[in-house]
Design an enzyme around this catalytic site. Structure first.
Site: not given
Ligand code: INI
Length: 163
Positions: A22, A56-57, A81, A86, A88, A113
């Site tokens: 991402f 990142a998740f 991120v 968002t 999220h 990190f």
């Molecule tokens: N993942 C990131 O690494 N950076 C982001 O900014 C981001 N946003 O903005 O949503 C993001 N979302 C995806 C997340 O990491 C997962 O891949 C997704 O939710 C599926 O589990």
């Protein structure tokens, strides 16, 4: 002649890098920064394993897989991120940070990190520049220092009576 220069500190370290796709254009710069720090400290490409995950998740799970193998001295986690409106953001950034810390403590190795958490793309780009202005570089330097320090402490502890 024995080479004692700092550039050789990492020569026997085995490192795993996990990176989130991402915002890939930013994370690519963090990967380059981490590679630069590792090469400056004598860690050859052959001693580095790398895996990409969607975002990142997902970083803690891959970090955990590498750490559990027992084959790596440290894991470097890289991602970006960006809040950018968002909802999220807090979940992704928070779970990523706490998950990586958990992996580090559960497996007893440094999991550093190198994940940018910024409000804007511009702020993220500022922290993904060259050399010391690159959070991937910093995360790799921290991993190398932590591995070296943990080795020192381990040898100190084994030298103590009853150790
Ligand atoms: N993942 C990131 O690494 N950076 C982001 O900014 C981001 N946003 O903005 O949503 C993001 N979302 C995806 C997340 O990491 C997962 O891949 C997704 O939710 C599926 O589990």
């Amino acid at each position: 002649m024995r080479d004692l220069s700092p550039s050789k500190w990492g020569k026997d370290m085995q490192i795993a890098v996990v990176a989130g796709r991402f915002n890939r254009f930013i994370v690519d710069q963090l990967v380059k920064g981490a590679q630069d720090a590792m090469s400056r400290h004598g860690i050859s490409e052959a001693r580095i394993s790398m895996a990409w995950v969607p975002g990142a998740f997902e970083l803690p799970l891959l970090a955990s897989q590498f750490a559990a193998s027992g084959k790596y001295d440290a894991v470097i986690a890289l991602g970006a991120v960006i809040r950018g409106g968002t909802p999220h953001f807090d979940f992704v950034a928070g779970e990523c940070a706490s998950g990586l810390m958990r992996v580090s403590l559960d497996h007893g190795i440094p999991v550093t990190f190198g994940v940018l958490t910024t409000d804007t793309v511009e702020q993220a780009l500022e922290r993904a520049g060259t050399g010391e202005g690159n959070k991937g570089f910093d995360a790799a330097m921290t991993a190398i220092e932590m591995v070296a320090t943990m080795r020192e402490v381990k040898s100190h502890l084994t030298g103590l009576p009853g150790g």
